[in-house]
Design a protein around this motif. Structure first.
Motif, PDB file in Angstrom:
ATOM      1  N   TYR A 287      47.128  38.148  36.151  1.00 31.18           N
ATOM      2  CA  TYR A 287      46.417  38.652  37.319  1.00 31.18           C
ATOM      3  C   TYR A 287      46.653  37.719  38.496  1.00 31.18           C
ATOM      4  CZ  TYR A 287      44.141  41.442  33.788  1.00 31.18           C
ATOM      5  OH  TYR A 287      43.901  42.310  32.746  1.00 31.18           O
ATOM      6  N   PRO A 288      46.907  38.295  39.667  1.00 33.15           N
ATOM      7  CA  PRO A 288      47.074  37.470  40.870  1.00 33.15           C
ATOM      8  C   PRO A 288      45.772  36.760  41.220  1.00 33.15           C
ATOM      9  CG  PRO A 288      47.899  39.706  41.215  1.00 33.15           C
ATOM     10  CD  PRO A 288      47.158  39.707  39.921  1.00 33.15           C
ATOM     11  N   GLU A 289      45.855  35.927  42.214  1.00 33.75           N
ATOM     12  CA  GLU A 289      44.667  35.225  42.705  1.00 33.75           C
ATOM     13  C   GLU A 289      43.647  36.257  43.200  1.00 33.75           C
ATOM     14  OE1 GLU A 289      44.001  31.835  42.745  1.00 33.75           O
ATOM     15  OE2 GLU A 289      45.769  31.829  41.437  1.00 33.75           O
ATOM     16  N   PRO A 290      42.364  35.905  43.187  1.00 40.33           N
ATOM     17  CA  PRO A 290      41.340  36.837  43.671  1.00 40.33           C
ATOM     18  C   PRO A 290      41.641  37.323  45.085  1.00 40.33           C
ATOM     19  CG  PRO A 290      40.315  34.989  42.557  1.00 40.33           C
ATOM     20  CD  PRO A 290      41.775  34.671  42.668  1.00 40.33           C
ATOM     21  N   ASN A 291      41.403  38.602  45.307  1.00 36.21           N
ATOM     22  CA  ASN A 291      41.600  39.179  46.631  1.00 36.21           C
ATOM     23  C   ASN A 291      40.311  39.775  47.211  1.00 36.21           C
ATOM     24  OD1 ASN A 291      41.441  41.405  44.975  1.00 36.21           O
ATOM     25  ND2 ASN A 291      43.302  42.380  45.719  1.00 36.21           N
ATOM     26  N   VAL A 292      39.217  39.634  46.465  1.00 35.15           N
ATOM     27  CA  VAL A 292      37.903  40.066  46.943  1.00 35.15           C
ATOM     28  C   VAL A 292      36.975  38.869  46.816  1.00 35.15           C
ATOM     29  CG1 VAL A 292      35.952  41.626  46.582  1.00 35.15           C
ATOM     30  CG2 VAL A 292      38.294  42.437  46.188  1.00 35.15           C
ATOM     31  N   GLU A 293      36.311  38.532  47.936  1.00 41.34           N
ATOM     32  CA  GLU A 293      35.412  37.385  47.907  1.00 41.34           C
ATOM     33  C   GLU A 293      34.013  37.830  48.287  1.00 41.34           C
ATOM     34  OE1 GLU A 293      34.914  33.034  49.975  1.00 41.34           O
ATOM     35  OE2 GLU A 293      36.924  33.828  49.664  1.00 41.34           O
ATOM     36  N   ALA A 294      33.090  37.620  47.369  1.00 34.51           N
ATOM     37  CA  ALA A 294      31.673  37.856  47.631  1.00 34.51           C
ATOM     38  C   ALA A 294      31.037  36.491  47.901  1.00 34.51           C
ATOM     39  CB  ALA A 294      31.030  38.544  46.439  1.00 34.51           C
TER      40      ALA A 294
ATOM     41  N   GLN B 246      29.012  34.666  46.008  1.00 33.55           N
ATOM     42  CA  GLN B 246      28.944  33.752  44.867  1.00 33.55           C
ATOM     43  C   GLN B 246      30.198  33.707  44.016  1.00 33.55           C
ATOM     44  OE1 GLN B 246      24.925  34.233  42.867  1.00 33.55           O
ATOM     45  NE2 GLN B 246      24.954  36.008  44.238  1.00 33.55           N
ATOM     46  N   VAL B 247      30.973  34.804  44.034  1.00 33.65           N
ATOM     47  CA  VAL B 247      32.162  34.888  43.183  1.00 33.65           C
ATOM     48  C   VAL B 247      33.325  35.524  43.933  1.00 33.65           C
ATOM     49  CG1 VAL B 247      30.887  35.039  40.991  1.00 33.65           C
ATOM     50  CG2 VAL B 247      31.481  37.129  42.235  1.00 33.65           C
ATOM     51  N   SER B 248      34.503  35.328  43.376  1.00 35.05           N
ATOM     52  CA  SER B 248      35.709  36.002  43.852  1.00 35.05           C
ATOM     53  C   SER B 248      36.364  36.649  42.641  1.00 35.05           C
ATOM     54  CB  SER B 248      36.673  35.005  44.486  1.00 35.05           C
ATOM     55  OG  SER B 248      36.092  34.392  45.602  1.00 35.05           O
ATOM     56  N   TYR B 249      37.121  37.721  42.877  1.00 35.73           N
ATOM     57  CA  TYR B 249      37.827  38.388  41.787  1.00 35.73           C
ATOM     58  C   TYR B 249      39.002  39.147  42.359  1.00 35.73           C
ATOM     59  CZ  TYR B 249      35.207  42.477  43.375  1.00 35.73           C
ATOM     60  OH  TYR B 249      34.685  43.473  44.135  1.00 35.73           O
ATOM     61  N   TYR B 250      39.914  39.526  41.474  1.00 32.94           N
ATOM     62  CA  TYR B 250      41.070  40.324  41.858  1.00 32.94           C
ATOM     63  C   TYR B 250      40.868  41.754  41.373  1.00 32.94           C
ATOM     64  CZ  TYR B 250      45.578  42.555  41.875  1.00 32.94           C
ATOM     65  OH  TYR B 250      46.581  43.456  42.083  1.00 32.94           O
ATOM     66  N   THR B 251      41.289  42.684  42.191  1.00 33.37           N
ATOM     67  CA  THR B 251      41.359  44.066  41.754  1.00 33.37           C
ATOM     68  C   THR B 251      42.479  44.771  42.497  1.00 33.37           C
ATOM     69  OG1 THR B 251      40.182  46.141  41.454  1.00 33.37           O
ATOM     70  CG2 THR B 251      39.590  44.857  43.379  1.00 33.37           C
ATOM     71  N   SER B 252      43.236  45.555  41.762  1.00 29.21           N
ATOM     72  CA  SER B 252      44.289  46.339  42.391  1.00 29.21           C
ATOM     73  C   SER B 252      43.761  47.694  42.830  1.00 29.21           C
ATOM     74  CB  SER B 252      45.461  46.529  41.423  1.00 29.21           C
ATOM     75  OG  SER B 252      45.026  47.187  40.259  1.00 29.21           O
TER      76      SER B 252
END
Length: 169
Positions: free
Chosen positions: A44-51, A53-59
């Motif tokens: 999985y690439p680096e996170p592309n969504v940043e909230a 408290q957390v960050s995550y990746y989603t396509s």
């Protein structure tokens, strides 16, 4: 009389064709198991969504609908995904797995993964005739959703993608 028979024949043909195209519950569960298992060999690439408290990746087009302490409500189209996370729990924690196994007494599917650094699980229960309740977790983070039968595999894929790429800010 001839026209009435044609309508009946067309109706029966339609029912036969549409029922033959629907996957069985076993086929849906098998596809979900494969999506769960495949997620451990995917990169999985680096996170592309940043909230906050957390960050995550989603396509996929998964956005943050709401955020509270240790919880995110994610949304893809009109489907909601509830992300619960506990930054104190390690990736190999079984706390959520134990709690979810107690809550879901008779799931249709219970899959687990035990790696050297991660403990993960997938629980699928029948919500009603056309929907499943899905819970997926890795360590101290888990995602749950209610999904229609036709979106089960895709939902598992989205959930595992978020969980594998989750990082704490």
């Amino acid at each position: 009389m001839f026209i009435k028979r044609n309508y009946i024949f067309l109706f029966l043909l339609f029912l036969t064709l549409t029922s033959g195209c629907q996957a069985t519950t076993d086929e849906l569960l098998e596809a979900s198991t494969i999506a769960f298992s495949d997620s451990f060999t995917a990169t999985y690439p680096e996170p592309n969504v940043e909230a906050e408290q957390v960050s995550y990746y989603t396509s996929e087009a998964v956005g943050v609908r709401d955020e509270t302490e240790y919880n995110l409500i994610l949304e893809k189209d009109e489907q909601l995904f509830l992300l619960f996370f506990n930054p104190v729990e390690e990736l190999d924690s079984t706390l959520n797995l134990q709690r979810d196994m107690e809550a879901e007494q008779e799931p249709l599917l219970l899959e687990t993964y035990e790696g050297t650094e991660k403990q993960a699980y997938l629980i699928i229960s029948e919500e009603n005739e056309d929907e499943f309740k899905v819970i997926a977790g890795i360590g101290g983070a888990k995602v749950s959703t209610i999904t229609v039968n036709s979106n089960l595999e895709e939902s598992v894929t989205v959930m595992m993608e978020v969980l594998h790429s989750l990082s704490y800010n």
